[in-house]
Design a protein around this motif. Sequence first.
Motif, short mmCIF file in Angstrom:
data_model
loop_
_atom_site.label_atom_id
_atom_site.label_comp_id
_atom_site.label_asym_id
_atom_site.label_seq_id
_atom_site.Cartn_x
_atom_site.Cartn_y
_atom_site.Cartn_z
N TRP A 1 0.74 -1.10 -0.02
CA TRP A 1 0.07 0.03 -0.05
C TRP A 1 0.83 1.06 -0.06
O TRP A 1 1.82 1.22 0.45
CB TRP A 1 -0.91 0.06 1.15
CG TRP A 1 -2.18 -0.84 0.91
CD1 TRP A 1 -2.22 -1.85 0.20
CD2 TRP A 1 -3.18 -0.89 2.10
NE1 TRP A 1 -3.21 -2.69 0.54
CE2 TRP A 1 -3.92 -2.11 1.62
CE3 TRP A 1 -3.45 -0.44 3.26
CZ2 TRP A 1 -4.89 -2.72 2.61
CZ3 TRP A 1 -4.44 -0.87 3.93
CH2 TRP A 1 -5.33 -2.01 3.52
N ASP A 2 0.10 2.31 -0.60
CA ASP A 2 1.20 3.54 -0.63
C ASP A 2 1.72 3.99 0.72
O ASP A 2 2.81 4.63 0.93
CB ASP A 2 0.12 4.69 -1.15
CG ASP A 2 0.01 4.47 -2.73
OD1 ASP A 2 0.71 3.63 -3.27
OD2 ASP A 2 -1.02 5.05 -3.29
N VAL A 3 0.97 4.04 1.78
CA VAL A 3 1.09 4.61 3.06
C VAL A 3 2.42 3.79 3.60
O VAL A 3 3.46 4.17 4.24
CB VAL A 3 0.15 4.26 4.38
CG1 VAL A 3 -0.32 2.91 4.34
CG2 VAL A 3 0.21 4.94 5.42
N TYR B 1 5.48 4.93 1.05
CA TYR B 1 5.89 6.43 1.39
C TYR B 1 6.23 6.64 2.70
O TYR B 1 6.88 7.60 3.17
CB TYR B 1 5.09 7.07 0.52
CG TYR B 1 4.76 6.85 -0.97
CD1 TYR B 1 5.98 6.95 -1.50
CD2 TYR B 1 3.78 6.59 -1.37
CE1 TYR B 1 5.92 6.66 -2.98
CE2 TYR B 1 3.47 6.15 -2.71
CZ TYR B 1 4.65 6.34 -3.64
OH TYR B 1 4.62 5.90 -4.89
N VAL B 2 5.56 6.14 3.91
CA VAL B 2 5.90 6.35 5.21
C VAL B 2 6.31 5.05 5.66
O VAL B 2 5.52 4.18 6.31
CB VAL B 2 4.51 6.72 5.78
CG1 VAL B 2 4.87 7.41 7.32
CG2 VAL B 2 4.01 7.92 5.01
N THR B 3 7.55 4.67 5.48
CA THR B 3 7.93 3.26 5.87
C THR B 3 8.27 2.94 7.30
O THR B 3 8.30 1.85 7.93
CB THR B 3 9.43 2.92 5.07
OG1 THR B 3 10.33 3.95 5.39
CG2 THR B 3 9.35 3.02 3.58
N GLU B 4 7.99 4.07 7.80
CA GLU B 4 8.15 3.89 9.53
C GLU B 4 7.05 3.18 9.98
O GLU B 4 7.16 2.74 11.20
CB GLU B 4 8.15 5.36 9.96
CG GLU B 4 9.54 6.12 9.86
CD GLU B 4 9.58 6.86 8.52
OE1 GLU B 4 10.14 7.73 8.20
OE2 GLU B 4 8.25 6.86 7.86
N VAL B 5 6.08 3.16 9.07
CA VAL B 5 5.03 2.28 9.54
C VAL B 5 5.23 0.69 9.89
O VAL B 5 4.84 0.04 10.83
CB VAL B 5 3.58 2.43 8.59
CG1 VAL B 5 2.50 1.39 9.21
CG2 VAL B 5 3.25 3.74 8.58
N PHE B 6 6.56 0.40 9.20
CA PHE B 6 6.85 -0.94 9.47
C PHE B 6 7.41 -0.96 10.84
O PHE B 6 7.40 -2.20 11.62
CB PHE B 6 7.97 -1.30 8.27
CG PHE B 6 7.19 -2.00 7.10
CD1 PHE B 6 6.51 -3.19 7.06
CD2 PHE B 6 7.53 -0.90 6.04
CE1 PHE B 6 6.08 -3.49 5.87
CE2 PHE B 6 7.03 -1.58 4.71
CZ PHE B 6 6.19 -2.67 4.49
N ILE B 7 8.21 0.03 11.30
CA ILE B 7 8.60 -0.02 12.55
C ILE B 7 7.40 -0.08 13.57
O ILE B 7 7.67 -0.63 14.84
CB ILE B 7 9.33 1.17 12.85
CG1 ILE B 7 10.64 1.51 11.98
CG2 ILE B 7 10.08 1.29 14.22
CD1 ILE B 7 11.58 2.74 11.93
N HIS C 1 4.22 13.26 8.38
CA HIS C 1 4.42 11.88 8.68
C HIS C 1 4.47 11.38 10.20
O HIS C 1 4.03 10.41 10.44
CB HIS C 1 5.57 11.42 8.06
CG HIS C 1 5.60 11.11 6.51
ND1 HIS C 1 6.53 10.59 5.47
CD2 HIS C 1 4.42 11.48 5.60
CE1 HIS C 1 6.06 10.95 4.35
NE2 HIS C 1 4.92 11.36 4.49
N ALA C 2 5.23 12.39 11.00
CA ALA C 2 5.26 12.25 12.44
C ALA C 2 3.83 12.39 13.03
O ALA C 2 3.58 11.31 13.88
CB ALA C 2 6.31 13.16 12.83
N VAL C 3 3.11 12.98 12.77
CA VAL C 3 1.65 13.30 13.33
C VAL C 3 0.97 11.99 12.72
O VAL C 3 0.24 11.66 13.48
CB VAL C 3 1.12 14.51 12.76
CG1 VAL C 3 -0.41 14.88 13.40
CG2 VAL C 3 1.99 15.76 13.50
#
Length: 515
Positions: free
Chosen positions: A128-130, A133-139, A215-217
Motif C-alpha cells: 500500500w502507498d502508506v 512512502y511512510v516506511t516508518e509504519v513497518f517499525i 508523517h510524524a503526526v
Amino acid sequence: MSSKPEQKESHQANGAVLPIVPVDCLIGPDRGQLVEPSDFLGPEGDGVEVVVLESRANAKGVREEDALLENGSQSNESDDTSTDRGPEPASPLKETSFSIGLQVLFPFLLAGFGTVAAGMVLDIVQHWDVFKYVTEVFILVPALLGLKGNLEMTLASRLSTAANIGQMDTPKELWRMITGNMALIQVQATVVGFLASIAAVIFGWIPDGHFSIDHAVLLCASSVATAFIASLVLGMIMIGVIIGSRKMGINPDNVATPIAASLGDLITLALLSGISWGLYKELESKAYVNPLVCAFFIALLPIWVIIAKKNAATREVLYSGWEPVIIAMAISSVGGLILDRTVSDPNFAGMAVFTPVINGVGGNLVAVQASRISTYLHMSGMPGESSETAPRKCPSPCSTFFSSDVNSRSARVLFLLVVPGHLVFLYTISSMQGGHTTLTLIFIVFYMTAALLQVLILLYIADWMVHWMWGRDLDPDNFSIPYLTALGDLIGTGLLALSFHILWLIGDRDSDVGD
C-alpha cells in the motif's frame, strides 16, 4: 495439651511450613471464638499443628497448595479451613504433561492461525502507498503487536492468578478487577502507543536523516488510535475467556494468554493498516484530522487514570508498571527497524508474511510458561518472601528443561509444540499462496532452526526472569511478560532475517526468496 515446642515438632514432621501460635491468640472478644480447645488434641491427646486462619496466604484466598505442586507430598489437611472472603476457589485439578498439552494445544493453534492471518494481512498491505512512502509504519508493526501482547498477556496473567487464588469469586470482586484492569490497560496503551510513534520517527530518521512533520503526526495518530481500540476489544475478550475457563474447570494460565493473541495480532495489524491508510489519504485535503485524532485519545487519559487509581489491585501497577512496557516497546521497535530494513529490500519481501507468525508463536508459548510459574510462586506466598521455590541464582538449562517439577514439565511440552505447530502454519501459508517464498526443504530447515532456537532461549530466560523478579519483590505477572514478549519479537525477527540472508547468500533460488 502439649507444649508449644511439641506443637512445632509435630508441625515440622508433617512437612509443611505453617505458623504456630498459642491458643489464646486465636480467641478474643473482638474476633470471635475461632477454635475450640479440643481442636488442638489428637486422638491420643498429643499436640497437633495449628494453622492461623488469618494468615497472609489465606487472606488472599489461597488454598493450602496449588495443583501445580504435583508430587503428592502436599497434605489436604487445610481444605476445611475457610475465610470470610466468600466462596472458596474451586480446587484446581492436578496436571500431567498430557493434560497440560491438551489444554494448551487448541488455544495455541488458534493463536497460531491468528498470527498466520496477521502475516497474510502484512504481506498484502506492505504494497500500500502508506507503507511505501511512510516506511516508518513497518517499525510500528512489531512495536504495536508487541504492545498488544504485553498489555493483554499481562492482563491475562494478572486475572489468571487472581482467578486461581480466589480473588474473582464474588460479583463485587469480579467487577472491581474488571473495571480497574480495563482502565489500566487503556492508560498504558495510549501512553505507550504515543511513545512507540516517537520511537518509529527516531528510528526512521537516524538511517536516512529525513524528517517530515506530517508523517510524524500521522504515525502518532495511527499508533495511539490502534493501541487504544485494540486494547479495548481484546481486553473484553480476555476477561470473558478467563471467567469462562474458570467455570469450566480449565486452568486459565493454559488458555488465556494464547487466546489473547489468537485475534490480537490480526485485529491490531488490521487496525493499524486501515487507520494509517485512511489518515494518509486525509493528509492533503484535511491535514487537521491527524492532530485531532491524537488530541482526542490523549484527552481521555485523565478518566482512565481516575478509574484505575480507585482500584487497589491496579493502583500499584499504574505507578510502577511503566518501566517494563516502555522498555519492551523500545526492544520491539529495534525488531521493527530490522523488519523495515529487511522488507524494504526487494530480495527479502517474502519475510513479511512469516514475521508475525514466528514472533507470535514464541511470545505465546513463553507467556504461558511465565504465567504458570508466576501462579506457582503466588501459591507459596507473596513476592519478595523467602521461599525455596524462588531461587535467586541463574538456573541451569538442565533444571529448566529436564527436572521433574511441573514447570520443567510444562517447558518441555511447550517446546515440543514448536515444530508441529509451525509445520501446520507454514502449510496454511503455502496453501493460501501467501508470501513470495516457495517452501523448499532447505527453507523449512532454516525456518525451524530459527523458531526452535527462539523458543528455547525464551523459555530459559522466563525461568530465570520470573524467579529473579519474585525474589526482588516484583510481581512477575506485571513485569516479566512485557520483557519476554519483546525479546521474542527481537530474537524472532533477527533470526528470521538472518535465515533469509543466509538463504540468499547460498543461492537457494528455488525458494524464490527475492521474488
